[in-house]
Design a protein around this motif. Structure first.
Motif, PDB file in Angstrom:
ATOM      1  N   VAL A 143       0.764  -1.216   0.093  1.00 28.58           N
ATOM      2  CA  VAL A 143      -0.202  -0.074   0.116  1.00 28.58           C
ATOM      3  C   VAL A 143       0.829   1.225   0.034  1.00 28.58           C
ATOM      4  CG1 VAL A 143      -1.686   1.414   1.478  1.00 28.58           C
ATOM      5  CG2 VAL A 143      -2.017  -1.124   1.346  1.00 28.58           C
ATOM      6  N   HIS A 144       1.782   1.350   0.817  1.00 25.80           N
ATOM      7  CA  HIS A 144       2.871   2.202   1.045  1.00 25.80           C
ATOM      8  C   HIS A 144       3.496   2.523  -0.324  1.00 25.80           C
ATOM      9  CE1 HIS A 144       6.316   4.369   2.951  1.00 25.80           C
ATOM     10  NE2 HIS A 144       5.442   5.047   3.683  1.00 25.80           N
ATOM     11  N   ARG A 145       4.058   1.579  -0.934  1.00 27.82           N
ATOM     12  CA  ARG A 145       4.616   1.743  -2.118  1.00 27.82           C
ATOM     13  C   ARG A 145       4.037   2.027  -3.065  1.00 27.82           C
ATOM     14  NH1 ARG A 145       6.712  -0.100  -6.606  1.00 27.82           N
ATOM     15  NH2 ARG A 145       9.081   0.120  -6.943  1.00 27.82           N
ATOM     16  N   SER A 146       2.725   1.594  -3.358  1.00 24.25           N
ATOM     17  CA  SER A 146       1.733   2.005  -4.553  1.00 24.25           C
ATOM     18  C   SER A 146       1.426   3.645  -4.371  1.00 24.25           C
ATOM     19  CB  SER A 146       0.465   1.160  -4.430  1.00 24.25           C
ATOM     20  OG  SER A 146       0.719   0.013  -4.799  1.00 24.25           O
ATOM     21  N   LEU A 147       1.334   3.925  -3.183  1.00 28.04           N
ATOM     22  CA  LEU A 147       0.997   5.338  -3.192  1.00 28.04           C
ATOM     23  C   LEU A 147       2.186   6.248  -3.593  1.00 28.04           C
ATOM     24  CD1 LEU A 147      -1.113   5.047   0.123  1.00 28.04           C
ATOM     25  CD2 LEU A 147      -2.122   5.840  -2.075  1.00 28.04           C
ATOM     26  N   LYS A 148       3.396   5.888  -3.083  1.00 23.95           N
ATOM     27  CA  LYS A 148       4.426   6.693  -3.316  1.00 23.95           C
ATOM     28  C   LYS A 148       4.953   6.706  -4.783  1.00 23.95           C
ATOM     29  CE  LYS A 148       7.499   4.796  -0.394  1.00 23.95           C
ATOM     30  NZ  LYS A 148       8.697   4.943   0.307  1.00 23.95           N
ATOM     31  N   PHE A 149       4.510   5.321  -5.442  1.00 22.41           N
ATOM     32  CA  PHE A 149       4.869   5.250  -6.904  1.00 22.41           C
ATOM     33  C   PHE A 149       3.955   5.933  -7.827  1.00 22.41           C
ATOM     34  CE2 PHE A 149       4.665   2.799 -10.926  1.00 22.41           C
ATOM     35  CZ  PHE A 149       5.818   2.816 -11.301  1.00 22.41           C
ATOM     36  N   ALA A 150       2.730   6.103  -7.315  1.00 22.03           N
ATOM     37  CA  ALA A 150       1.450   7.024  -7.994  1.00 22.03           C
ATOM     38  C   ALA A 150       2.084   8.479  -7.838  1.00 22.03           C
ATOM     39  CB  ALA A 150       0.200   6.637  -7.471  1.00 22.03           C
ATOM     40  N   ALA A 151       2.549   8.990  -6.616  1.00 19.08           N
ATOM     41  CA  ALA A 151       3.078  10.212  -6.739  1.00 19.08           C
ATOM     42  C   ALA A 151       4.279  10.404  -7.497  1.00 19.08           C
ATOM     43  CB  ALA A 151       3.673  10.614  -5.319  1.00 19.08           C
ATOM     44  N   CYS A 187      -1.164  11.565  -2.396  1.00 18.62           N
ATOM     45  CA  CYS A 187      -0.658  10.389  -2.540  1.00 18.62           C
ATOM     46  C   CYS A 187       0.435  10.279  -1.382  1.00 18.62           C
ATOM     47  CB  CYS A 187       0.061  10.033  -3.647  1.00 18.62           C
ATOM     48  SG  CYS A 187      -0.891   9.665  -5.119  1.00 18.62           S
ATOM     49  N   GLN A 188       1.220  11.415  -1.238  1.00 14.18           N
ATOM     50  CA  GLN A 188       2.149  11.307   0.130  1.00 14.18           C
ATOM     51  C   GLN A 188       1.710  11.398   1.444  1.00 14.18           C
ATOM     52  OE1 GLN A 188       4.383  14.907  -1.950  1.00 14.18           O
ATOM     53  NE2 GLN A 188       5.936  13.936  -0.700  1.00 14.18           N
ATOM     54  N   ALA A 189       0.599  12.061   1.353  1.00 16.39           N
ATOM     55  CA  ALA A 189      -0.151  12.037   2.830  1.00 16.39           C
ATOM     56  C   ALA A 189      -0.995  10.715   3.052  1.00 16.39           C
ATOM     57  CB  ALA A 189      -1.161  13.180   2.749  1.00 16.39           C
ATOM     58  N   GLU A 190      -1.320   9.903   2.135  1.00 17.89           N
ATOM     59  CA  GLU A 190      -1.972   8.772   2.349  1.00 17.89           C
ATOM     60  C   GLU A 190      -0.798   7.571   2.679  1.00 17.89           C
ATOM     61  OE1 GLU A 190      -6.019   9.293   0.022  1.00 17.89           O
ATOM     62  OE2 GLU A 190      -4.442   8.186  -0.957  1.00 17.89           O
ATOM     63  N   ALA A 191       0.232   7.916   1.979  1.00 15.01           N
ATOM     64  CA  ALA A 191       1.257   6.897   2.248  1.00 15.01           C
ATOM     65  C   ALA A 191       1.805   7.259   3.836  1.00 15.01           C
ATOM     66  CB  ALA A 191       2.636   7.195   1.372  1.00 15.01           C
ATOM     67  N   ALA A 351       7.058  10.370   3.393  1.00 21.89           N
ATOM     68  CA  ALA A 351       7.006   9.571   2.244  1.00 21.89           C
ATOM     69  C   ALA A 351       7.170  10.448   1.033  1.00 21.89           C
ATOM     70  CB  ALA A 351       5.331   9.279   2.110  1.00 21.89           C
ATOM     71  N   GLU A 352       8.382   9.887   0.357  1.00 18.47           N
ATOM     72  CA  GLU A 352       8.763  10.655  -0.793  1.00 18.47           C
ATOM     73  C   GLU A 352       8.528  10.172  -2.192  1.00 18.47           C
ATOM     74  OE1 GLU A 352      10.203  13.894  -1.463  1.00 18.47           O
ATOM     75  OE2 GLU A 352      10.093  14.188   0.916  1.00 18.47           O
ATOM     76  N   PRO A 353       8.023  10.836  -3.299  1.00 21.02           N
ATOM     77  CA  PRO A 353       7.767   9.962  -4.310  1.00 21.02           C
ATOM     78  C   PRO A 353       8.891   9.068  -4.844  1.00 21.02           C
ATOM     79  CG  PRO A 353       7.106  12.209  -4.616  1.00 21.02           C
ATOM     80  CD  PRO A 353       7.598  12.297  -3.291  1.00 21.02           C
ATOM     81  N   ILE A 354       8.188   8.020  -5.342  1.00 14.89           N
ATOM     82  CA  ILE A 354       9.275   7.148  -6.161  1.00 14.89           C
ATOM     83  C   ILE A 354       9.823   7.423  -7.380  1.00 14.89           C
ATOM     84  CG2 ILE A 354       9.560   4.764  -6.690  1.00 14.89           C
ATOM     85  CD1 ILE A 354       8.011   3.718  -4.336  1.00 14.89           C
ATOM     86  N   SER A 355      10.816   7.683  -7.838  1.00 15.26           N
ATOM     87  CA  SER A 355      11.362   8.074  -9.226  1.00 15.26           C
ATOM     88  C   SER A 355      10.749   7.097 -10.101  1.00 15.26           C
ATOM     89  CB  SER A 355      12.893   8.053  -9.125  1.00 15.26           C
ATOM     90  OG  SER A 355      13.063   8.645 -10.474  1.00 15.26           O
ATOM     91  N   PHE A 356      10.048   7.654 -11.241  1.00 19.57           N
ATOM     92  CA  PHE A 356       9.516   6.833 -12.286  1.00 19.57           C
ATOM     93  C   PHE A 356      10.073   7.525 -13.657  1.00 19.57           C
ATOM     94  CE2 PHE A 356       6.253   6.835 -15.688  1.00 19.57           C
ATOM     95  CZ  PHE A 356       6.063   5.614 -15.694  1.00 19.57           C
ATOM     96  N   GLU A 357      10.259   6.410 -14.365  1.00 13.20           N
ATOM     97  CA  GLU A 357      10.662   6.885 -15.869  1.00 13.20           C
ATOM     98  C   GLU A 357       9.854   5.826 -16.771  1.00 13.20           C
ATOM     99  OE1 GLU A 357      13.016   8.621 -17.346  1.00 13.20           O
ATOM    100  OE2 GLU A 357      13.552   9.521 -15.018  1.00 13.20           O
ATOM    101  N   PHE A 358       9.718   6.210 -18.205  1.00  9.93           N
ATOM    102  CA  PHE A 358       9.010   5.324 -18.939  1.00  9.93           C
ATOM    103  C   PHE A 358       9.918   4.113 -19.378  1.00  9.93           C
ATOM    104  CE2 PHE A 358       6.109   9.171 -19.407  1.00  9.93           C
ATOM    105  CZ  PHE A 358       4.946   8.380 -19.286  1.00  9.93           C
ATOM    106  N   PRO A 359       9.502   3.045 -19.923  1.00 10.17           N
ATOM    107  CA  PRO A 359      10.534   2.193 -20.443  1.00 10.17           C
ATOM    108  C   PRO A 359      11.109   2.517 -21.721  1.00 10.17           C
ATOM    109  CG  PRO A 359       8.207   1.581 -20.994  1.00 10.17           C
ATOM    110  CD  PRO A 359       8.221   2.713 -20.081  1.00 10.17           C
ATOM    111  N   VAL A 360      12.357   1.753 -21.915  1.00  2.43           N
ATOM    112  CA  VAL A 360      13.026   2.295 -23.254  1.00  2.43           C
ATOM    113  C   VAL A 360      12.082   1.955 -24.367  1.00  2.43           C
ATOM    114  CG1 VAL A 360      15.220   2.112 -22.048  1.00  2.43           C
ATOM    115  CG2 VAL A 360      14.155   0.186 -23.290  1.00  2.43           C
ATOM    116  N   LEU A 361      12.519   2.560 -25.522  1.00  9.39           N
ATOM    117  CA  LEU A 361      11.937   2.256 -26.979  1.00  9.39           C
ATOM    118  C   LEU A 361      12.013   0.709 -27.030  1.00  9.39           C
ATOM    119  CD1 LEU A 361      11.072   3.732 -29.473  1.00  9.39           C
ATOM    120  CD2 LEU A 361      13.245   3.645 -30.246  1.00  9.39           C
ATOM    121  N   SER A 362      10.784   0.368 -27.739  1.00  4.14           N
ATOM    122  CA  SER A 362      10.669  -1.208 -28.170  1.00  4.14           C
ATOM    123  C   SER A 362      11.808  -1.408 -29.213  1.00  4.14           C
ATOM    124  CB  SER A 362       9.363  -1.427 -28.746  1.00  4.14           C
ATOM    125  OG  SER A 362       9.235  -2.693 -29.141  1.00  4.14           O
TER     126      SER A 362
END
Length: 412
Positions: A143-151, A187-191, A351-362
């Protein structure tokens, strides 16, 4: 903890065919178009599939986004815009604006809108997981990770991709700063709520719990303030939720701060802090009723029916009675007229947002295949229409959350 969190609806979208007849000039180019259509449809199905988990969601998102990058990334060795970026028109609704979509003929608009839904899905997954009858420690971490990942997704979209749009976001729409900033902070508050529940269960230091609750209340206050200039018909319900959570966690902060003051033999100040906790709790109860009665987008949370909510009322009452007894027998301190100023900083658990990157080119999207897309040999999908179209897109059919036995946020 079923119905503890308010959730706005998922974004809905019109089907996209990716039929570039004549333009896709090779079998490999046609395969990319076909795969885009099927991976997009598959990802949309996952948003409402109750068996979907973060791993399945990641596989579905990577499959689609890695192909979509072929319409965005530069593939011809130059710094010029990808020639396929503006080929396809995309239509998406917004989480607060009903079923009338925005439309842009821009693959980046599609990338942002779909990723936005992925972030919302993670918040809904966290809410569903928190609503289980017996929440394990592993569940709580998820739960904690999903909320930070969304953020982290919301933050990445705001900072990197939304500024790249040719057409700026309309006021009150998902991509404008007030809305996306609110999602990030919520998201941070709920985490942090997960952290507070864990700290209470493990009987951590009252000072730490008070500081975490204070920081969380401030997050909710910030989120509410961000929405205060948005049209009331689309934001009032969401704001009531943010306000009730703010007062609830301010009540927690004053309650546990009162315990800290009592342990330091400051009984008069402790009583005043607990009186303030009682006042904030009463305001939170009132806001719960107002929230239920307010019309607006999203599912209706029922926090005042949860043990985690009702137990705080009992804790405040019992602790205040104890302080008043001690003051009458031992301390004889004067109770201050003003509530103590909370200047609490949490050293741990923020709670800090988890860094997100889009996947590399197919690997399918090579310069050689890109060269076989010939824009001169076929009409574009359709002329870009106005951003707001007077048509209706059917909302996504989201699964109902079935209430489970409430264990009061006990992590087993």
């Amino acid at each position: 903890m079923t119905h503890w969190f308010h959730r706005n609806p998922l974004k809905a979208t019109a089907p996209v065919s990716f039929n570039f007849y004549g333009v896709a000039g090779s079998p490999s180019a046609n395969k990319i178009c076909n795969d885009l259509r099927t991976t997009r449809a598959r990802l949309l199905e996952m948003f409402t599939d109750t068996t979907c988990n973060p791993e399945i969601m990641k596989n579905a998102t990577d499959a689609y986004f890695s192909l979509l990058q072929g319409f965005i990334a530069s593939l011809d060795g130059t710094t010029q815009e990808n020639k396929l970026r503006f080929m396809q028109n995309f239509k998406w609704t917004d989480t607060l604006q009903g079923n009338i979509p925005s439309a842009q003929q821009d693959a980046i608009f599609e990338l942002i809108s779909m990723a936005y839904n992925v972030a919302i899905w993670h918040t809904k997954f966290a809410s569903r997981l928190a609503g289980k009858e017996n929440v394990t420690e592993v569940d709580a971490k998820d739960v904690h990770r999903s909320l930070k990942f969304a953020a982290g997704i919301f933050k990445h979209l705001k900072e990197v991709h939304i500024p790249r749009l040719i057409t700026p976001a309309e006021k009150g729409r998902d991509l404008e700063p007030r809305v996306i900033d609110t999602y990030i902070v919520q998201c941070q508050a709920e985490a942090q709520e997960v952290t507070i529940a864990r700290a209470i269960e493990l009987k951590h230091n009252a000072t730490l719990i008070a500081a975490l609750a204070f920081e969380t209340a401030n997050f909710y206050q910030k989120a509410d303030g961000t929405l205060n200039t948005l049209e009331p018909e689309c934001s009032s319900k969401w704001r009531k939720y943010l306000q009730l959570k703010q007062h609830f966690y301010m009540s927690y902060a004053y309650c546990y701060h009162g315990q800290t003051l009592l342990s330091s033999d400051k009984c008069g100040e402790s009583i005043r802090s607990l009186q303030e906790a009682e006042k904030c709790y009463s305001r939170a109860e009132t806001l719960c009723k107002e929230y239920r009665q307010t019309k607006g987008p999203g599912s209706t949370a029922k926090p005042s029916e949860q043990l985690f909510f009702t137990k705080l009322g009992g804790l405040i009452k019992n602790t205040l009675q104890k302080c008043e007894r001690e003051n009458g027998f031992i301390y004889f301190h004067k109770v201050p007229a003003e509530a103590p100023q909370l200047e609490l900083k949490a050293s741990y658990g923020l709670a800090e947002p988890i860094s997100f990157e889009f996947p590399v080119l197919s690997e399918q999207c090579t310069p050689e295949v890109y060269a076989t897309f010939d824009l001169t040999k076929g009409a574009k999908d359709e002329k870009a229409k106005p951003k707001r179209e007077e048509e209706v897109i059917k909302p996504m059919k989201e699964p109902d959350l079935k209430p489970q036995k409430d264990t009061g946020c006990i992590i087993s």
